[in-house]
Scaffold this motif. Structure first.
Motif, mmCIF file in Angstrom:
data_model
loop_
_atom_site.group_PDB
_atom_site.id
_atom_site.type_symbol
_atom_site.label_atom_id
_atom_site.label_comp_id
_atom_site.label_asym_id
_atom_site.label_seq_id
_atom_site.Cartn_x
_atom_site.Cartn_y
_atom_site.Cartn_z
ATOM 1 N N ARG A 54 0.827 -1.222 0.000
ATOM 2 C CA ARG A 54 0.000 0.000 0.000
ATOM 3 C C ARG A 54 0.855 1.262 0.000
ATOM 4 N NH1 ARG A 54 -5.663 1.709 0.788
ATOM 5 N NH2 ARG A 54 -5.353 3.904 1.177
ATOM 6 N N TYR A 55 1.964 1.234 0.724
ATOM 7 C CA TYR A 55 2.855 2.387 0.880
ATOM 8 C C TYR A 55 4.279 1.969 0.556
ATOM 9 C CZ TYR A 55 -1.201 3.801 3.636
ATOM 10 O OH TYR A 55 -2.481 4.081 4.055
ATOM 11 N N PRO A 56 4.627 1.903 -0.731
ATOM 12 C CA PRO A 56 5.932 1.354 -1.138
ATOM 13 C C PRO A 56 7.153 2.080 -0.578
ATOM 14 C CG PRO A 56 4.570 1.897 -3.057
ATOM 15 C CD PRO A 56 3.804 2.298 -1.855
ATOM 16 N N LYS A 57 7.018 3.353 -0.248
ATOM 17 C CA LYS A 57 8.173 4.105 0.272
ATOM 18 C C LYS A 57 8.207 4.154 1.793
ATOM 19 C CE LYS A 57 8.825 7.028 -3.731
ATOM 20 N NZ LYS A 57 8.973 8.407 -4.217
ATOM 21 N N ALA A 58 7.295 3.469 2.441
ATOM 22 C CA ALA A 58 7.252 3.473 3.903
ATOM 23 C C ALA A 58 8.505 2.828 4.474
ATOM 24 C CB ALA A 58 6.016 2.729 4.392
ATOM 25 N N GLN A 59 8.929 3.342 5.604
ATOM 26 C CA GLN A 59 10.039 2.765 6.349
ATOM 27 C C GLN A 59 9.488 2.290 7.685
ATOM 28 O OE1 GLN A 59 13.362 2.572 5.267
ATOM 29 N NE2 GLN A 59 12.448 3.183 3.331
ATOM 30 N N LEU A 60 9.798 1.067 8.067
ATOM 31 C CA LEU A 60 9.358 0.527 9.345
ATOM 32 C C LEU A 60 10.581 0.203 10.189
ATOM 33 C CD1 LEU A 60 7.044 -0.337 7.168
ATOM 34 C CD2 LEU A 60 6.153 -1.525 9.151
#
Length: 70
Positions: free
Chosen positions: A28-34
């Motif tokens: 859903r959020y390809p650039k998200a960082q976890l």
């Protein structure tokens, strides 16, 4: 206290779970960082400790898309 400490196998399961969560979020959020933080990250996790996860989004993404909780 040692009997409540997580084992290597449990730590590996937590890491697998984190990777599974990342894979779902990235759809859903390809650039998200976890990022994992707290006891699971610093080595003090117990058998029933939770996973503390921080998620950040790219600044441009925040300006152009609405982020919703679903």
């Amino acid at each position: 206290m040692e009997e409540n400490s997580q084992t290597k196998e449990e730590a590996n399961e937590r890491n697998k779970l984190l990777q599974d969560i990342k894979n779902v979020v990235w759809k859903r959020y390809p650039k998200a960082q976890l990022y994992l933080f707290g006891s699971s990250n610093n080595g003090f996790a117990m058998k029933k400790s939770d996973l503390d996860i921080c998620m950040t989004l790219d600044e441009d993404y925040n300006k152009t898309k609405e982020v919703s909780h679903r």
